[in-house]
Each structure stands twice: as structure tokens, then as C-alpha cells.
Write an enzyme that holds these catalytic residues in place. Structure first.
Site, PDB file in Angstrom:
ATOM      1  N   TRP A 150       3.179   3.530  -8.220  1.00  0.00           N
ATOM      2  CA  TRP A 150       4.174   2.668  -9.199  1.00  0.00           C
ATOM      3  C   TRP A 150       4.320   3.662 -10.387  1.00  0.00           C
ATOM      4  O   TRP A 150       4.776   3.811 -11.157  1.00  0.00           O
ATOM      5  CB  TRP A 150       4.359   1.297  -9.203  1.00  0.00           C
ATOM      6  CG  TRP A 150       4.481   0.746  -7.712  1.00  0.00           C
ATOM      7  CD1 TRP A 150       3.502   0.512  -7.452  1.00  0.00           C
ATOM      8  CD2 TRP A 150       5.721   0.648  -6.713  1.00  0.00           C
ATOM      9  NE1 TRP A 150       4.442  -0.068  -5.910  1.00  0.00           N
ATOM     10  CE2 TRP A 150       5.725   0.339  -6.263  1.00  0.00           C
ATOM     11  CE3 TRP A 150       7.065   1.069  -7.444  1.00  0.00           C
ATOM     12  CZ2 TRP A 150       6.701  -0.086  -5.127  1.00  0.00           C
ATOM     13  CZ3 TRP A 150       8.099   1.906  -6.652  1.00  0.00           C
ATOM     14  CH2 TRP A 150       7.208   0.779  -5.084  1.00  0.00           C
ATOM     15  N   ASP A 197       4.692  -2.305 -17.053  1.00  0.00           N
ATOM     16  CA  ASP A 197       5.828  -2.651 -15.716  1.00  0.00           C
ATOM     17  C   ASP A 197       3.926  -3.437 -15.028  1.00  0.00           C
ATOM     18  O   ASP A 197       3.180  -3.362 -14.686  1.00  0.00           O
ATOM     19  CB  ASP A 197       6.141  -1.530 -14.599  1.00  0.00           C
ATOM     20  CG  ASP A 197       6.382  -1.910 -13.438  1.00  0.00           C
ATOM     21  OD1 ASP A 197       6.756  -3.527 -12.750  1.00  0.00           O
ATOM     22  OD2 ASP A 197       6.099  -1.137 -12.277  1.00  0.00           O
ATOM     23  N   LYS A 231       7.523 -11.414  -6.306  1.00  0.00           N
ATOM     24  CA  LYS A 231       6.419 -11.585  -6.270  1.00  0.00           C
ATOM     25  C   LYS A 231       5.571 -12.777  -6.116  1.00  0.00           C
ATOM     26  O   LYS A 231       5.275 -12.986  -5.704  1.00  0.00           O
ATOM     27  CB  LYS A 231       5.169 -10.683  -6.476  1.00  0.00           C
ATOM     28  CG  LYS A 231       5.196  -8.802  -6.114  1.00  0.00           C
ATOM     29  CD  LYS A 231       5.440  -7.313  -6.548  1.00  0.00           C
ATOM     30  CE  LYS A 231       6.120  -6.439  -6.007  1.00  0.00           C
ATOM     31  NZ  LYS A 231       5.729  -5.659  -4.756  1.00  0.00           N
TER      32      LYS A 231
HETATM   33  N1  PMP Z   1       6.548  -1.594  -9.635  1.00  0.00           N
HETATM   34  C1  PMP Z   1       5.637  -2.455  -9.381  1.00  0.00           C
HETATM   35  C2  PMP Z   1       4.450  -2.001  -9.510  1.00  0.00           C
HETATM   36  C3  PMP Z   1       5.664  -2.839  -7.722  1.00  0.00           C
HETATM   37  O1  PMP Z   1       4.750  -2.930  -6.956  1.00  0.00           O
HETATM   38  C4  PMP Z   1       7.467  -2.680  -7.344  1.00  0.00           C
HETATM   39  C5  PMP Z   1       7.854  -2.561  -5.783  1.00  0.00           C
HETATM   40  N2  PMP Z   1       6.688  -3.228  -4.780  1.00  0.00           N
HETATM   41  C6  PMP Z   1       8.653  -1.830  -8.411  1.00  0.00           C
HETATM   42  C7  PMP Z   1       8.157  -1.504  -9.382  1.00  0.00           C
HETATM   43  C8  PMP Z   1       9.524  -1.358  -7.624  1.00  0.00           C
HETATM   44  O2  PMP Z   1      10.334  -3.169  -7.228  1.00  0.00           O
HETATM   45  P1  PMP Z   1      11.571  -3.020  -7.190  1.00  0.00           P
HETATM   46  O3  PMP Z   1      11.568  -2.624  -5.690  1.00  0.00           O
HETATM   47  O4  PMP Z   1      11.864  -4.531  -6.904  1.00  0.00           O
HETATM   48  O5  PMP Z   1      12.964  -2.402  -7.471  1.00  0.00           O
END
Ligand code: PMP
Length: 361
Positions: free
Chosen positions: A103, A173, A197
């Protein structure tokens, strides 16, 4: 409460049963309006009151200082990979990023389109099993912010706390560990998290933004990505994901009732501790992450070979243990243990793991 299925999905993830039941009970008649929260305008006094209440509740949970905006956004956490540099940096300025896994790489990829990016730690690393000491990070000369991913959902690597990098504003994030422990908001310029989550349905997210950092977005920034536009409109610039916002509001109240983020942290440590102990004691299952950086939220582990992994997943599913397949990028097993996962779910998983090892190990 009898439970035949435990959902270990990484997100959208299980939500608190109590909250789901409340939403179900009031689905057709919300707050005495005679209509559903799914049908009501975001411009009504009822919705605006709910929105304001949710902000108050979230501020109280995280003790958000007054010089921070609390923004309710849409577009998922991914929207912030671009929104952060667009709002905080000019194209000629440098932002520092800490690479800790999948990520943070995604965030770096997007940021490179909008400003200069310097990787302050983790450059060249392929397998992330720890987080380098902040003292060893090589910051650029004058970064506009330092970005980190507080919990890497795929690799199961979590920052043990807020890194100390002097006066540089931190951007984090926190999508996969938001509202699971107290955070030092004042050390951050921006904290953001997707809801799917730990606090609601997917597509919805929260950003906590230091007020002086809003209002300087790059000129071509879409209004829907501009923090000051949301701040000025109480996050009601356009039609928000009303149902998701309502669900998040219910979950903020649920978290407060469970002992707040301190309570969530105690639960998370206890839950994940049981699973890591079972993995480490087994001599069969294996988690590669160094103990101080093991995630309280996402516990990836492997079995000795692919055939056993396939059997494990199939039998776990039949036993009501769902969504344990590791991310397609890493394989193996991953158990996600977010706020709504009761101990009973982890206990059922640990019992199943012991039984599987006895039979197949
Ligand atoms: N950052 C992290 C740490 C994530 O775990 C995720 C999704 N699993 C995201 C960003 C992306 O999230 P979204 O699918 O809501 O765009």
C-alpha cells in the site's frame, strides 16, 4: 449469540453484529421520519444532525485537536494517494515516503504524478518483515511531509506507534488500523482511512487534516479532492454516501460503548496474540514478520506447501471460517481481525488450525 460463520476478510470486513441489527431494525423508519435513511436527502435537518453528531463522536474517540478538520469523503482510501500530494505539495516540492509494502508502493506511484517523491526508507526492499528504525531514515532536505502506511494490510506489518521525525508533518494511511488504538493526531498533518475494515462500508473514508495545511491545493486539483472545499461545506459539497456515513456514525457510538479506542486496542492485542502464539507454537504454520512489527489486524501465515494450503482453505470454509485466502500478490493464508471480530472467532480459527495440523501435519 450463535454464529455459524466467521468472516476473516481483509475488507469489506465484518461489522459489529449489534450495529447491523440496529441498522436492520431502523431501516424502514429512520428517527421517526417514516422513511429510510437510504431515502432521505442529505440536506434534511435529520441527516445534517446525524452528520454533526458523527463528527463530534469521532473527535471524542480520537481526541482530535480543534485545529484539525474532520472530513467525510468518498472514493475509497485510494483517492488519498492523489489527494494528499495535490493538497499538500506543489509539483516542484519533495514529499518523503516510507516503503513498507504494497500500500505504500501504491501511494508512491500516485504521488509521483503530482510532486517529487523521495523514498526515505525501504528503497529496494522486496520482502517486508519489519520497519526500519525512524532514526535510520534518510529524509530529504526539506520535505513537505513524511508519508507512512501505519498498517500494511497485505504483509501484516504494523508501525508499533507514531514515528518521530522531528518537525516534518506526518501523513498516514491508517486504512487498516484506524480506530483500533489511540493516535497522536497532533504529530500528523493528515490522517486518513477507508471505512471498510474498522468502521463501516467500503467507498467511504475519513480524513483528519490540520487546518493550516488545507487551502493550498494545486490549481488543477478536482474540487472533489480538495480538503478546503470539504471543510467549508461540512463534507456536504455533493451527495455523500449517506448510508455509509450513517453506518460509520453507529460504529463510532459502538466503539465508545466498548471502551473507546483503548478498548479496541486491548481487544486487538488479545485477539492477535492468541493467533500468533498458536502459529509460533505449531512448528507447522509460519508468520515471517518480526514480532515488534506484527500487525494486530492482519495475520498472514503459510503452511509447508501449496497442496496443504488449498486443503486448509477448503476445509476452513466448510467449517464456517471464511475469506482466509491470502492476497493474490502473496498467497498463503491471511486472517484479518478487525474491531468487529470477537474472541470467539479467533478461538474457532485456532481450534481449527490445531485440528488440521493433527490430521494433516
Ligand atoms: N490503504 C490500505 C492500507 C488498504 O488496506 C487499502 C485497501 N485494502 C487501501 C489503502 C485502498 O482502499 P480502497 O480500496 O478503499 O481504495
Amino acid at each position: 449469540m450463535s454464529h455459524t460463520v466467521w468472516n476473516f476478510g481483509a475488507g469489506p470486513a465484518m461489522l459489529p453484529r449489534e450495529v447491523m441489527e440496529q441498522a436492520q431494525a431502523e431501516l424502514l423508519d429512520w428517527r421517526g421520519t417514516g422513511i429510510s435513511v437510504l431515502e432521505i436527502s442529505h440536506r434534511t435537518p435529520e441527516f445534517e444532525a446525524m452528520a454533526a453528531e458523527s463528527e463530534r463522536d469521532l473527535r471524542a474517540l480520537l481526541r482530535v485537536p480543534d485545529d484539525y478538520h474532520v472530513l467525510f469523503l468518498q472514493g475509497g482510501a485510494t483517492s488519498q494517494f492523489a489527494a494528499v500530494p495535490l493538497n499538500l505539495a506543489r509539483p516542484d516540492q519533495t514529499a518523503d515516503y516510507v516503503r513498507t509494502g504494497h500500500w505504500s508502493d501504491k501511494a508512491i506511484e500516485d504521488a509521483r504524478r503530482h510532486c517529487k517523491v523521495h523514498v526515505a526508507a525501504g528503497e529496494g526492499v522486496e520482502k517486508f518483515t519489519s520497519i526500519p528504525e525512524p532514526k535510520t531514515w534518510k529524509l530529504s532536505r526539506d520535505p513537505v511531509y513524511l508519508y507512512y502506511t501505519s498498517n500494511e494490510t497485505l504483509g501484516g506489518v504494523e508501525f508499533p506507534g507514531t514515528p518521530d521525525v522531528g518537525g516534518v508533518p506526518l501523513v498516514s494511511d491508517m486504512t487498516s488500523n484506524f480506530l483500533t488504538r489511540p493516535i497522536d493526531v497532533a504529530k500528523h498533518g493528515v490522517v486518513y482511512a477507508g471505512a471498510q475494515k474498522n468502521f463501516g462500508p467500503s467507498g467511504f473514508l475519513v480524513a483528519i487534516v490540520r487546518k493550516d495545511l488545507a487551502g493550498h491545493a494545486q490549481p488543477a486539483t478536482p474540487r472533489l479532492y480538495e480538503y478546503s472545499v470539504f471543510a467549508e461545506s461540512q463534507s456536504l459539497i455533493n451527495t455523500p454516501p449517506t448510508f455509509s456515513w450513517y453506518m460509520a456514525g453507529l460504529i463510532f457510538k459502538w466503539i465508545a460503548k466498548q471502551g473507546g479506542v483503548e478498548g479496541m486496542d486491548r481487544n486487538a492485542r488479545r485477539r492477535s496474540g492468541k493467533l500468533y502464539a498458536a502459529i509460533d507454537a505449531s512448528g507447522f504454520y509460519r508468520n515471517p514478520v518480526e514480532p515488534p512489527f506484527r500487525s494486530r489486524m492482519n495475520v498472514p501465515f503459510t503452511l509447508p506447501d501449496e497442496t496443504l494450503t488449498g486443503m486448509f482453505l477448503k476445509e476452513a470454509g466448510a467449517a464456517g471460517l471464511f475469506a482466509l485466502k491470502g492476497h493474490r500478490a502473496v498467497g498463503g493464508i491471511r486472517a484479518s481481525l478487525y474491531n468487529a471480530m470477537p474472541d470467539a472467532g479467533v478461538d474457532a480459527l485456532v481450534d481449527f488450525m490445531k485440528d488440521f495440523q493433527r490430521r494433516c501435519g
